[in-house]
Design a protein around this motif. Sequence first.
Motif, PDB file in Angstrom:
ATOM      1  N   ASP A  70      30.237  -1.523  52.567  1.00  0.00           N
ATOM      2  CA  ASP A  70      31.580  -2.147  52.440  1.00  0.00           C
ATOM      3  C   ASP A  70      31.891  -3.670  53.132  1.00  0.00           C
ATOM      4  OD1 ASP A  70      32.769  -0.080  50.969  1.00  0.00           O
ATOM      5  OD2 ASP A  70      33.083   1.068  52.932  1.00  0.00           O
ATOM      6  N   ILE A  71      30.615  -3.990  53.665  1.00  0.00           N
ATOM      7  CA  ILE A  71      30.442  -5.641  54.265  1.00  0.00           C
ATOM      8  C   ILE A  71      30.103  -6.480  53.291  1.00  0.00           C
ATOM      9  CG2 ILE A  71      29.724  -6.837  56.181  1.00  0.00           C
ATOM     10  CD1 ILE A  71      29.240  -4.030  57.619  1.00  0.00           C
ATOM     11  N   ASP A  72      31.044  -7.489  52.971  1.00  0.00           N
ATOM     12  CA  ASP A  72      30.523  -8.744  52.091  1.00  0.00           C
ATOM     13  C   ASP A  72      29.662  -9.549  52.666  1.00  0.00           C
ATOM     14  OD1 ASP A  72      32.540  -7.809  50.455  1.00  0.00           O
ATOM     15  OD2 ASP A  72      33.975  -9.253  50.954  1.00  0.00           O
ATOM     16  N   GLY A  73      28.452  -9.589  51.888  1.00  0.00           N
ATOM     17  CA  GLY A  73      27.353 -10.733  52.036  1.00  0.00           C
ATOM     18  C   GLY A  73      26.187  -9.986  52.820  1.00  0.00           C
ATOM     19  N   VAL A  74      26.122  -8.576  53.000  1.00  0.00           N
ATOM     20  CA  VAL A  74      24.855  -7.979  53.467  1.00  0.00           C
ATOM     21  C   VAL A  74      24.318  -7.586  52.211  1.00  0.00           C
ATOM     22  CG1 VAL A  74      24.274  -5.895  54.424  1.00  0.00           C
ATOM     23  CG2 VAL A  74      25.970  -7.060  55.546  1.00  0.00           C
ATOM     24  N   ILE A  75      22.897  -7.794  52.424  1.00  0.00           N
ATOM     25  CA  ILE A  75      21.740  -7.311  51.525  1.00  0.00           C
ATOM     26  C   ILE A  75      21.012  -6.497  52.137  1.00  0.00           C
ATOM     27  CG2 ILE A  75      20.055  -8.184  50.060  1.00  0.00           C
ATOM     28  CD1 ILE A  75      21.527 -10.882  50.006  1.00  0.00           C
ATOM     29  N   ILE A  76      20.658  -5.160  51.673  1.00  0.00           N
ATOM     30  CA  ILE A  76      19.835  -4.204  52.179  1.00  0.00           C
ATOM     31  C   ILE A  76      18.699  -4.233  51.406  1.00  0.00           C
ATOM     32  CG2 ILE A  76      19.398  -1.652  52.585  1.00  0.00           C
ATOM     33  CD1 ILE A  76      22.114  -3.056  53.964  1.00  0.00           C
ATOM     34  N   SER A  77      17.533  -4.746  52.136  1.00  0.00           N
ATOM     35  CA  SER A  77      16.390  -5.060  51.650  1.00  0.00           C
ATOM     36  C   SER A  77      15.172  -3.984  51.791  1.00  0.00           C
ATOM     37  CB  SER A  77      15.840  -6.414  52.035  1.00  0.00           C
ATOM     38  OG  SER A  77      14.515  -6.691  51.524  1.00  0.00           O
ATOM     39  N   ASP A  78      14.351  -3.726  50.898  1.00  0.00           N
ATOM     40  CA  ASP A  78      13.241  -2.722  51.071  1.00  0.00           C
ATOM     41  C   ASP A  78      11.971  -3.511  51.143  1.00  0.00           C
ATOM     42  OD1 ASP A  78      13.178  -3.497  48.475  1.00  0.00           O
ATOM     43  OD2 ASP A  78      12.815  -1.636  47.560  1.00  0.00           O
ATOM     44  N   MET A  79      11.946  -4.769  51.408  1.00  0.00           N
ATOM     45  CA  MET A  79      10.991  -5.810  51.288  1.00  0.00           C
ATOM     46  C   MET A  79       9.676  -5.263  52.216  1.00  0.00           C
ATOM     47  SD  MET A  79      11.530  -9.315  53.212  1.00  0.00           S
ATOM     48  CE  MET A  79      12.803  -9.911  52.019  1.00  0.00           C
ATOM     49  N   GLU A  80      10.168  -4.745  53.595  1.00  0.00           N
ATOM     50  CA  GLU A  80       9.118  -4.297  54.462  1.00  0.00           C
ATOM     51  C   GLU A  80       8.691  -2.923  54.119  1.00  0.00           C
ATOM     52  OE1 GLU A  80      10.526  -4.548  58.526  1.00  0.00           O
ATOM     53  OE2 GLU A  80      10.264  -6.825  58.491  1.00  0.00           O
ATOM     54  N   ILE A  81       9.304  -2.205  53.376  1.00  0.00           N
ATOM     55  CA  ILE A  81       9.016  -0.781  52.997  1.00  0.00           C
ATOM     56  C   ILE A  81       7.936  -0.879  51.697  1.00  0.00           C
ATOM     57  CG2 ILE A  81       9.832   1.200  51.802  1.00  0.00           C
ATOM     58  CD1 ILE A  81      12.411   1.199  53.317  1.00  0.00           C
ATOM     59  N   LYS A  82       8.544  -2.063  50.847  1.00  0.00           N
ATOM     60  CA  LYS A  82       7.538  -2.204  49.776  1.00  0.00           C
ATOM     61  C   LYS A  82       5.948  -2.840  50.350  1.00  0.00           C
ATOM     62  CE  LYS A  82      10.681  -2.961  45.831  1.00  0.00           C
ATOM     63  NZ  LYS A  82      11.008  -3.932  44.983  1.00  0.00           N
ATOM     64  N   ARG A  83       6.071  -3.488  51.212  1.00  0.00           N
ATOM     65  CA  ARG A  83       4.974  -4.037  51.762  1.00  0.00           C
ATOM     66  C   ARG A  83       3.732  -3.105  52.513  1.00  0.00           C
ATOM     67  NH1 ARG A  83       6.710  -7.721  56.240  1.00  0.00           N
ATOM     68  NH2 ARG A  83       7.671  -8.869  54.596  1.00  0.00           N
ATOM     69  N   GLY A  84       4.774  -2.032  53.061  1.00  0.00           N
ATOM     70  CA  GLY A  84       3.678  -1.053  53.737  1.00  0.00           C
ATOM     71  C   GLY A  84       3.048  -1.520  54.773  1.00  0.00           C
ATOM     72  N   GLY A  85       2.338  -0.472  55.652  1.00  0.00           N
ATOM     73  CA  GLY A  85       1.609  -1.129  56.706  1.00  0.00           C
ATOM     74  C   GLY A  85       2.693  -1.206  57.878  1.00  0.00           C
ATOM     75  N   ARG A  86       1.955  -1.828  58.974  1.00  0.00           N
ATOM     76  CA  ARG A  86       2.908  -2.537  59.939  1.00  0.00           C
ATOM     77  C   ARG A  86       3.587  -3.378  59.613  1.00  0.00           C
ATOM     78  NH1 ARG A  86       3.359   1.269  64.174  1.00  0.00           N
ATOM     79  NH2 ARG A  86       1.344   2.330  64.693  1.00  0.00           N
ATOM     80  N   SER A  87       5.128  -3.223  59.871  1.00  0.00           N
ATOM     81  CA  SER A  87       6.309  -4.430  59.606  1.00  0.00           C
ATOM     82  C   SER A  87       6.291  -5.609  60.390  1.00  0.00           C
ATOM     83  CB  SER A  87       7.503  -3.677  59.129  1.00  0.00           C
ATOM     84  OG  SER A  87       7.187  -2.758  58.366  1.00  0.00           O
ATOM     85  N   TYR A  88       5.590  -6.600  60.429  1.00  0.00           N
ATOM     86  CA  TYR A  88       5.684  -7.748  61.322  1.00  0.00           C
ATOM     87  C   TYR A  88       6.790  -8.767  60.924  1.00  0.00           C
ATOM     88  CZ  TYR A  88       1.214  -5.998  62.999  1.00  0.00           C
ATOM     89  OH  TYR A  88       0.401  -5.245  63.503  1.00  0.00           O
TER      90      TYR A  88
END
Length: 204
Positions: A70-88
């Motif tokens: 419900d918060i305008d302007g927020v984007i939930i991203s799965d980029m680190e999940i898709k990248r896999g491995g340690r998230s830097y």
Amino acid sequence: MFDGKTRVGIYGGTFAPVHNGHVVAAKAFMEQMKLDYLYIIPTYLPPHKEIDSSDSPRRRLRMCELAFKDIDGVIISDMEIKRGGRSYTYDTLRELSGEDKKLFLLCGSDMVLSFDTWFRYEDILKMCYPAYVRRERDKMIENRIIEKITEYYNKHGVMFRRILTDPIEVSSTEIRAAVKEGKDISRIVPPAVAEYIKENRLYE
């Protein structure tokens, strides 16, 4: 938007689970840094801590979607999940960087104290405007944070900006323990997240 550049916030973390403290911090970050939009980015594997072998990154992502829907302007991203491995963070900032953007990075106060152990932290400081939010009221920690921020400024010419909120002293670790003990968590996580945890029998 100032000087023709889009102001983009980045708030990463394990979010296992996301709680009201995260939501309050995100809202304050957006308002005080005047962000055009904010990425909430659950890690796949956090570099600085171990997670339970039963952890599901996709479920953590879903809880973030529920918490911030419900918060305008927020984007939930799965980029680190898709990248896999340690998230830097360095890799994430590089992916989001652009000539038309200004990046702002939100850290918890605990992360400020260990920031100089992050992967390529000096490069991170060149790529974004760092900010932090207090998660506790301990005055002794306040002094350590000020000393560390001064050290970063003296060495790198970068100032961590403080996001002002009333600290909500709750941690994801405490929430998982409370669920395991059968305690009510409805006052410390968003209602939709509490329901999701119950329905999926998470952390039991």
